[in-house]
Design an enzyme around this catalytic site. Structure first.
Site, PDB file in Angstrom:
ATOM      1  N   GLY A 163       0.838  -1.210   0.000  1.00  0.00           N
ATOM      2  CA  GLY A 163       0.000   0.000   0.000  1.00  0.00           C
ATOM      3  C   GLY A 163       0.867   1.252   0.000  1.00  0.00           C
ATOM      4  O   GLY A 163       1.900   1.289   0.659  1.00  0.00           O
TER       5      GLY A 163
ATOM      6  N   ARG B 236       0.960  -4.996  -5.648  1.00  0.00           N
ATOM      7  CA  ARG B 236       1.098  -6.233  -4.884  1.00  0.00           C
ATOM      8  C   ARG B 236       1.377  -7.314  -5.931  1.00  0.00           C
ATOM      9  O   ARG B 236       0.652  -7.444  -6.904  1.00  0.00           O
ATOM     10  CB  ARG B 236      -0.172  -6.519  -4.099  1.00  0.00           C
ATOM     11  CG  ARG B 236      -0.543  -5.337  -3.176  1.00  0.00           C
ATOM     12  CD  ARG B 236      -1.343  -5.764  -1.992  1.00  0.00           C
ATOM     13  NE  ARG B 236      -2.060  -4.637  -1.398  1.00  0.00           N
ATOM     14  CZ  ARG B 236      -1.651  -3.963  -0.316  1.00  0.00           C
ATOM     15  NH1 ARG B 236      -0.543  -4.278   0.295  1.00  0.00           N
ATOM     16  NH2 ARG B 236      -2.372  -2.970   0.150  1.00  0.00           N
TER      17      ARG B 236
ATOM     18  N   ASP C   7       6.055  -5.218   6.092  1.00  0.00           N
ATOM     19  CA  ASP C   7       6.648  -6.533   6.387  1.00  0.00           C
ATOM     20  C   ASP C   7       6.701  -7.455   5.164  1.00  0.00           C
ATOM     21  O   ASP C   7       7.692  -8.161   4.952  1.00  0.00           O
ATOM     22  CB  ASP C   7       5.830  -7.241   7.475  1.00  0.00           C
ATOM     23  CG  ASP C   7       6.140  -6.689   8.856  1.00  0.00           C
ATOM     24  OD1 ASP C   7       7.084  -5.886   8.983  1.00  0.00           O
ATOM     25  OD2 ASP C   7       5.423  -7.058   9.799  1.00  0.00           O
TER      26      ASP C   7
ATOM     27  N   THR D  70       4.246   2.575   5.561  1.00  0.00           N
ATOM     28  CA  THR D  70       2.859   2.134   5.710  1.00  0.00           C
ATOM     29  C   THR D  70       2.126   3.073   6.658  1.00  0.00           C
ATOM     30  O   THR D  70       2.697   3.502   7.658  1.00  0.00           O
ATOM     31  CB  THR D  70       2.749   0.688   6.241  1.00  0.00           C
ATOM     32  OG1 THR D  70       1.367   0.424   6.569  1.00  0.00           O
ATOM     33  CG2 THR D  70       3.583   0.436   7.480  1.00  0.00           C
TER      34      THR D  70
ATOM     35  N   ASP E  25      -0.140   2.119   8.534  1.00  0.00           N
ATOM     36  CA  ASP E  25      -0.698   1.310   9.631  1.00  0.00           C
ATOM     37  C   ASP E  25       0.140   1.315  10.913  1.00  0.00           C
ATOM     38  O   ASP E  25      -0.354   0.896  11.959  1.00  0.00           O
ATOM     39  CB  ASP E  25      -0.862  -0.151   9.183  1.00  0.00           C
ATOM     40  CG  ASP E  25      -1.761  -0.299   7.977  1.00  0.00           C
ATOM     41  OD1 ASP E  25      -2.588   0.592   7.756  1.00  0.00           O
ATOM     42  OD2 ASP E  25      -1.636  -1.305   7.255  1.00  0.00           O
TER      43      ASP E  25
ATOM     44  N   ASP F 111       2.296  -0.714  11.732  1.00  0.00           N
ATOM     45  CA  ASP F 111       2.303  -2.097  12.247  1.00  0.00           C
ATOM     46  C   ASP F 111       3.616  -2.829  11.967  1.00  0.00           C
ATOM     47  O   ASP F 111       3.609  -4.029  11.699  1.00  0.00           O
ATOM     48  CB  ASP F 111       1.107  -2.872  11.667  1.00  0.00           C
ATOM     49  CG  ASP F 111       1.170  -2.962  10.150  1.00  0.00           C
ATOM     50  OD1 ASP F 111       1.988  -2.249   9.526  1.00  0.00           O
ATOM     51  OD2 ASP F 111       0.400  -3.742   9.572  1.00  0.00           O
TER      52      ASP F 111
ATOM     53  N   ARG G 189      -5.527  -2.210   8.750  1.00  0.00           N
ATOM     54  CA  ARG G 189      -5.485  -3.665   8.577  1.00  0.00           C
ATOM     55  C   ARG G 189      -5.814  -4.330   9.913  1.00  0.00           C
ATOM     56  O   ARG G 189      -6.857  -4.018  10.484  1.00  0.00           O
ATOM     57  CB  ARG G 189      -4.128  -4.103   8.044  1.00  0.00           C
ATOM     58  CG  ARG G 189      -4.226  -5.343   7.155  1.00  0.00           C
ATOM     59  CD  ARG G 189      -2.872  -5.805   6.697  1.00  0.00           C
ATOM     60  NE  ARG G 189      -2.328  -4.895   5.690  1.00  0.00           N
ATOM     61  CZ  ARG G 189      -1.946  -5.257   4.490  1.00  0.00           C
ATOM     62  NH1 ARG G 189      -2.056  -6.507   4.124  1.00  0.00           N
ATOM     63  NH2 ARG G 189      -1.442  -4.396   3.652  1.00  0.00           N
TER      64      ARG G 189
HETATM   65  P1  ADP Z   1       3.364  -4.696   2.877  1.00  0.00           P
HETATM   66  O1  ADP Z   1       4.721  -4.631   2.264  1.00  0.00           O
HETATM   67  O2  ADP Z   1       2.767  -3.362   3.100  1.00  0.00           O
HETATM   68  O3  ADP Z   1       3.324  -5.598   4.104  1.00  0.00           O
HETATM   69  P2  ADP Z   1       2.136  -6.796   1.316  1.00  0.00           P
HETATM   70  O4  ADP Z   1       2.075  -7.793   2.420  1.00  0.00           O
HETATM   71  O5  ADP Z   1       0.957  -6.698   0.393  1.00  0.00           O
HETATM   72  O6  ADP Z   1       2.374  -5.316   1.807  1.00  0.00           O
HETATM   73  O7  ADP Z   1       3.436  -7.136   0.466  1.00  0.00           O
HETATM   74  C1  ADP Z   1       3.804  -6.325  -0.633  1.00  0.00           C
HETATM   75  C2  ADP Z   1       4.492  -7.167  -1.658  1.00  0.00           C
HETATM   76  O8  ADP Z   1       5.685  -7.735  -1.108  1.00  0.00           O
HETATM   77  C3  ADP Z   1       3.713  -8.366  -2.149  1.00  0.00           C
HETATM   78  O9  ADP Z   1       2.762  -8.030  -3.119  1.00  0.00           O
HETATM   79  C4  ADP Z   1       4.821  -9.215  -2.726  1.00  0.00           C
HETATM   80  O10 ADP Z   1       5.247  -8.701  -3.965  1.00  0.00           O
HETATM   81  C5  ADP Z   1       5.930  -8.993  -1.707  1.00  0.00           C
HETATM   82  N1  ADP Z   1       5.881 -10.049  -0.695  1.00  0.00           N
HETATM   83  C6  ADP Z   1       4.975 -10.217   0.295  1.00  0.00           C
HETATM   84  N2  ADP Z   1       5.205 -11.327   1.017  1.00  0.00           N
HETATM   85  C7  ADP Z   1       6.309 -11.885   0.473  1.00  0.00           C
HETATM   86  C8  ADP Z   1       7.071 -13.087   0.754  1.00  0.00           C
HETATM   87  N3  ADP Z   1       6.734 -13.908   1.734  1.00  0.00           N
HETATM   88  N4  ADP Z   1       8.139 -13.319  -0.027  1.00  0.00           N
HETATM   89  C9  ADP Z   1       8.479 -12.506  -1.029  1.00  0.00           C
HETATM   90  N5  ADP Z   1       7.803 -11.382  -1.347  1.00  0.00           N
HETATM   91  C10 ADP Z   1       6.741 -11.068  -0.619  1.00  0.00           C
HETATM   92  O1  F6P Z   2      -1.535  -1.210   4.594  1.00  0.00           O
HETATM   93  C1  F6P Z   2      -2.206  -0.026   4.260  1.00  0.00           C
HETATM   94  C2  F6P Z   2      -3.651  -0.310   4.017  1.00  0.00           C
HETATM   95  O2  F6P Z   2      -4.298   0.887   3.626  1.00  0.00           O
HETATM   96  C3  F6P Z   2      -4.392  -0.961   5.180  1.00  0.00           C
HETATM   97  O3  F6P Z   2      -4.763  -0.033   6.172  1.00  0.00           O
HETATM   98  C4  F6P Z   2      -5.554  -1.598   4.464  1.00  0.00           C
HETATM   99  O4  F6P Z   2      -6.037  -2.710   5.186  1.00  0.00           O
HETATM  100  C5  F6P Z   2      -4.949  -2.042   3.167  1.00  0.00           C
HETATM  101  O5  F6P Z   2      -3.786  -1.246   2.960  1.00  0.00           O
HETATM  102  C6  F6P Z   2      -5.856  -1.917   1.972  1.00  0.00           C
HETATM  103  O6  F6P Z   2      -5.172  -2.407   0.869  1.00  0.00           O
HETATM  104  P1  F6P Z   2      -5.688  -2.349  -0.636  1.00  0.00           P
HETATM  105  O7  F6P Z   2      -5.087  -1.110  -1.239  1.00  0.00           O
HETATM  106  O8  F6P Z   2      -5.121  -3.589  -1.259  1.00  0.00           O
HETATM  107  O9  F6P Z   2      -7.179  -2.322  -0.601  1.00  0.00           O
END
Ligand code: ADP
Ligand code: F6P
Length: 322
Positions: free
Chosen positions: A15, A76, A107, A129, A131, A133, A175
């Protein structure tokens, strides 16, 4: 011995968050100052796999520090979780002469960075982020802007809620984390703050609270509900039926993720971006920049991902009392 770093890249992932542009700008300008070239990767890991690179000189990041979103775009990219795709990503970096990458995200994005590092590409993560978090850091890029945006919106909802003597449920993002809800709950003087970390699903307690408030002459009742609990619209219907007081739900949604970053987000993101560039230019890898106990620091990704954090109990206690 660490390899010589000639070119680094920067990407934003997951995000978006206000302040990401300030971080990109700082990465670019600090790396160039260190004698290292910079490429931007569009659309996160998806853009890496599609080889969507742009050369970034100092003026490519002019006029962006005040802009929300991310000039690089974000995505993503679920396929990046697969080991063979991660190896392909590292091979693409080598093909384009990229020695290291700054990954701005949460993360999930760090797990991608960790995988690239395992495949021989140096990486450093920045906490981007709204969040808040991410366990290893007390600050994440975008949180300050998001809570100020939400706070302003909730003040407006409170005005009309008072005029109509209604109960209002405002659902904020985050989230599964309650940081935005907790901060807005305190800042907006909410009567009830529902946090995923400790919500007991005792709706009767909220209903009793609303009725007691009305008896004391309260003209509104503001409930901040966290996204991790959700169901604000059905909750509003149940509360209206039980109390006889008109109840409206507002889901603030994506407005919380946009807009011009606050001063704090611009400054902290700039410092973190510069630090990330320095770390990569020194030849280090698998690090995350964080803000802890008033200092900008960095951690090994492994160590950072194993950390836990929870809402500060005293802040929660204060939110319940006042
Ligand atoms: P955030 O980085 O905010 O936690 P996401 O969990 O959606 O958001 O992760 C963002 C992107 O990071 C994912 O769309 C993917 O490309 C990559 N990613 C997430 N989890 C993994 C993982 N376990 N291993 C490798 N890449 C990952
Ligand atoms: O991580 C940021 C955030 O805006 C969260 O607060 C929310 O749950 C999520 O992303 C929404 O993601 P998306 O853009 O995939 O709807």
């Amino acid at each position: 011995m660490s390899k010589e770093i000639k070119t680094i890249a920067v990407l934003t992932s997951g995000g978006d968050a206000p302040g990401m542009n300030a971080a990109i700008r700082a990465v670019v300008r600090k790396a160039i100052k260190n004698g290292v070239s910079v490429k931007g990767i569009k659309r996160g890991y998806a853009g890496l796999l599609n080889e969507e690179f742009i050369d970034m000189g100092p003026s490519s990041v002019s006029d962006i520090i005040q802009r929300g979103g991310t000039i690089l775009g974000t995505a993503r990219c679920l396929e990046f979780k697969q080991p063979e795709v991660q190896k392909e990503g590292a091979d693409i970096c080598r093909k384009h002469g990229i020695d290291g990458i700054v990954v701005i995200g949460g993360d999930g994005s760090y797990r991608g960075a960790q995988a690239l590092s395992r495949n021989g590409i140096n990486t450093v993560g920045l906490p981007g982020t709204i969040d808040l978090d991410i366990a290893c850091t007390d600050y994440t890029i975008g949180f300050d802007t998001a809570i100020n945006t939400a706070m302003d919106a909730i003040d407006k909802i409170r005005d009309t809620s008072t005029s109509h003597e209604r109960c209002s449920i405002v659902e904020v993002m985050g989230r599964n984390a309650g940081y935005i809800a907790l901060w807005c709950g305190i800042a907006n003087g909410a009567e009830d703050i529902l946090l995923p970390e400790n919500y007991d699903y005792d709706e009767q307690r909220i209903i009793n609270n609303i009725i007691a408030g009305r008896k004391r002459g309260k003209q509104h009742h503001l409930i901040i509900n966290a996204e991790g609990i959700g169901h604000s619209t059905s909750m509003a219907k149940r509360i209206e039926a039980a109390t006889g007081i008109e109840t409206r739900a507002t889901i603030l949604g994506y407005m919380q993720r946009g807009g011009s970053p606050t001063c704090k987000d611009r400054v902290y993101a700039s410092i973190m971006g510069a630090k990330a560039a320095d770390i990569l230019c020194e030849g280090k890898t698998n690090r995350i920049v964080a803000y802890r106990n008033g200092q900008f620091v960095d951690y090994d990704i492994e160590e950072a991902l194993s950390m836990q954090k929870d809402l500060d109990p005293y802040t929660v206690e204060v939110s319940n009392i006042i």
